[in-house]
Design a protein around this motif. Structure first.
Motif, PDB file in Angstrom:
ATOM      1  N   PHE A  73      45.502  -4.322  17.472  1.00 53.32           N
ATOM      2  CA  PHE A  73      45.953  -3.044  18.005  1.00 53.32           C
ATOM      3  C   PHE A  73      47.427  -2.809  17.678  1.00 53.32           C
ATOM      4  N   PHE A  74      48.280  -3.791  17.959  1.00 49.80           N
ATOM      5  CA  PHE A  74      49.705  -3.613  17.702  1.00 49.80           C
ATOM      6  C   PHE A  74      50.012  -3.562  16.213  1.00 49.80           C
ATOM      7  N   ASN A  75      49.264  -4.292  15.407  1.00 49.83           N
ATOM      8  CA  ASN A  75      49.426  -4.210  13.959  1.00 49.83           C
ATOM      9  C   ASN A  75      49.161  -2.790  13.475  1.00 49.83           C
ATOM     10  N   ARG A  76      48.053  -2.211  13.901  1.00 50.33           N
ATOM     11  CA  ARG A  76      47.707  -0.844  13.489  1.00 50.33           C
ATOM     12  C   ARG A  76      48.689   0.185  14.026  1.00 50.33           C
ATOM     13  N   LEU A  77      49.142  -0.010  15.260  1.00 46.53           N
ATOM     14  CA  LEU A  77      50.087   0.916  15.873  1.00 46.53           C
ATOM     15  C   LEU A  77      51.419   0.934  15.115  1.00 46.53           C
ATOM     16  N   ILE A  78      51.962  -0.234  14.833  1.00 40.79           N
ATOM     17  CA  ILE A  78      53.240  -0.318  14.117  1.00 40.79           C
ATOM     18  C   ILE A  78      53.076   0.185  12.680  1.00 40.79           C
ATOM     19  N   ALA A  79      51.969  -0.151  12.041  1.00 41.08           N
ATOM     20  CA  ALA A  79      51.734   0.332  10.674  1.00 41.08           C
ATOM     21  C   ALA A  79      51.656   1.857  10.637  1.00 41.08           C
ATOM     22  N   ALA A  80      50.985   2.450  11.605  1.00 41.35           N
ATOM     23  CA  ALA A  80      50.894   3.915  11.657  1.00 41.35           C
ATOM     24  C   ALA A  80      52.265   4.536  11.909  1.00 41.35           C
ATOM     25  N   LEU A  81      53.037   3.930  12.796  1.00 41.57           N
ATOM     26  CA  LEU A  81      54.373   4.435  13.093  1.00 41.57           C
ATOM     27  C   LEU A  81      55.277   4.375  11.861  1.00 41.57           C
ATOM     28  N   PHE A  82      55.288   3.239  11.181  1.00 44.43           N
ATOM     29  CA  PHE A  82      56.138   3.099  10.008  1.00 44.43           C
ATOM     30  C   PHE A  82      55.686   3.995   8.856  1.00 44.43           C
ATOM     31  N   SER A  83      54.401   4.080   8.621  1.00 42.50           N
ATOM     32  CA  SER A  83      53.936   4.889   7.497  1.00 42.50           C
ATOM     33  C   SER A  83      54.099   6.390   7.749  1.00 42.50           C
ATOM     34  N   SER A  84      54.028   6.808   8.997  1.00 44.62           N
ATOM     35  CA  SER A  84      54.184   8.242   9.269  1.00 44.62           C
ATOM     36  C   SER A  84      55.649   8.679   9.297  1.00 44.62           C
ATOM     37  N   THR A  85      56.578   7.757   9.517  1.00 47.77           N
ATOM     38  CA  THR A  85      57.994   8.131   9.594  1.00 47.77           C
ATOM     39  C   THR A  85      58.814   7.638   8.411  1.00 47.77           C
ATOM     40  N   PHE A  86      58.207   6.927   7.476  1.00 50.09           N
ATOM     41  CA  PHE A  86      58.974   6.306   6.390  1.00 50.09           C
ATOM     42  C   PHE A  86      59.769   7.312   5.571  1.00 50.09           C
ATOM     43  N   LEU A  87      59.121   8.333   5.024  1.00 48.19           N
ATOM     44  CA  LEU A  87      59.812   9.266   4.128  1.00 48.19           C
ATOM     45  C   LEU A  87      60.925  10.027   4.836  1.00 48.19           C
ATOM     46  N   THR A  88      60.673  10.467   6.050  1.00 49.58           N
ATOM     47  CA  THR A  88      61.675  11.221   6.792  1.00 49.58           C
ATOM     48  C   THR A  88      62.902  10.370   7.085  1.00 49.58           C
ATOM     49  N   ALA A 106      63.768   7.446   5.634  1.00 50.99           N
ATOM     50  CA  ALA A 106      64.382   6.957   4.391  1.00 50.99           C
ATOM     51  C   ALA A 106      65.240   8.044   3.752  1.00 50.99           C
ATOM     52  N   ASP A 107      64.804   9.284   3.799  1.00 54.80           N
ATOM     53  CA  ASP A 107      65.616  10.382   3.266  1.00 54.80           C
ATOM     54  C   ASP A 107      66.868  10.609   4.107  1.00 54.80           C
ATOM     55  N   ALA A 108      66.759  10.459   5.415  1.00 55.21           N
ATOM     56  CA  ALA A 108      67.908  10.664   6.298  1.00 55.21           C
ATOM     57  C   ALA A 108      68.924   9.528   6.172  1.00 55.21           C
ATOM     58  N   MET A 109      68.479   8.294   5.966  1.00 55.86           N
ATOM     59  CA  MET A 109      69.375   7.124   5.936  1.00 55.86           C
ATOM     60  C   MET A 109      69.725   6.672   4.536  1.00 55.86           C
ATOM     61  N   SER A 110      69.005   7.042   3.570  1.00 56.42           N
ATOM     62  CA  SER A 110      68.986   6.529   2.194  1.00 56.42           C
ATOM     63  C   SER A 110      68.013   5.353   2.151  1.00 56.42           C
ATOM     64  N   TYR A 149      67.556   2.244   4.809  1.00 56.21           N
ATOM     65  CA  TYR A 149      66.274   2.011   5.492  1.00 56.21           C
ATOM     66  C   TYR A 149      65.825   0.568   5.319  1.00 56.21           C
ATOM     67  N   MET A 150      65.984   0.026   4.117  1.00 60.72           N
ATOM     68  CA  MET A 150      65.581  -1.364   3.874  1.00 60.72           C
ATOM     69  C   MET A 150      66.466  -2.336   4.657  1.00 60.72           C
ATOM     70  N   ILE A 151      67.753  -2.036   4.767  1.00 62.29           N
ATOM     71  CA  ILE A 151      68.639  -2.876   5.575  1.00 62.29           C
ATOM     72  C   ILE A 151      68.213  -2.811   7.044  1.00 62.29           C
ATOM     73  N   MET A 152      67.862  -1.612   7.534  1.00 60.85           N
ATOM     74  CA  MET A 152      67.392  -1.472   8.916  1.00 60.85           C
ATOM     75  C   MET A 152      66.122  -2.293   9.135  1.00 60.85           C
ATOM     76  N   LEU A 153      65.196  -2.243   8.182  1.00 57.62           N
ATOM     77  CA  LEU A 153      63.957  -3.026   8.307  1.00 57.62           C
ATOM     78  C   LEU A 153      64.246  -4.523   8.316  1.00 57.62           C
ATOM     79  N   SER A 154      65.178  -4.975   7.487  1.00 56.41           N
ATOM     80  CA  SER A 154      65.500  -6.405   7.474  1.00 56.41           C
ATOM     81  C   SER A 154      66.145  -6.815   8.792  1.00 56.41           C
TER      82      SER A 154
END
Length: 113
Positions: A14-29, A31-35, A39-44
């Motif tokens: 459940f948590f795997n799917r929830l986090i995956a959905a959250l990251f995939s739905s907000t990635f482009l927005t 990443a464009d706002a932060m560069s 975004y990769m530094i934030m993820l690390s």
């Protein structure tokens, strides 16, 4: 023991799917706002924080049975039901096990000596 594994796997999935959905739905927005680099530094940073949390707060379970792990968490959380069941199992009389090969064979055949 398998019911513990089923509950744990369903929560993990459940948590795997929830986090995956959250990251995939907000990635482009985001990443464009932060560069993309930001975004990769934030993820690390998030990965290091999660690693630190898991390292400090999760017990080592290597070499332990599911029953031992459930008793450990029952003691931490104060879940008396599991602890009471374990106490009842320890108090229950156990059948005497045959010690020699000959007595094991006769016990397997149903012969009383």
């Amino acid at each position: 023991a398998s019911s513990i594994r089923v509950k744990a796997m369903s929560l993990a999935t459940f948590f795997n799917r929830l986090i995956a959905a959250l990251f995939s739905s907000t990635f482009l927005t985001v990443a464009d706002a932060m560069s993309w680099g930001g975004y990769m530094i934030m993820l690390s940073c998030v990965c290091f924080i999660v690693f630190g949390y898991i390292y400090l707060n999760m017990p080592e379970t290597k070499g332990r049975t599911l029953e031992e792990i459930s008793i450990y968490f029952a003691e931490i959380t104060g879940d008396r039901t599991i602890l009471e069941i374990e106490e009842q199992l320890k108090k229950a009389p156990r059948e005497k096990q045959p010690t020699s090969k000959t007595s094991r064979r006769t016990a397997a055949k149903g012969v009383v000596t």
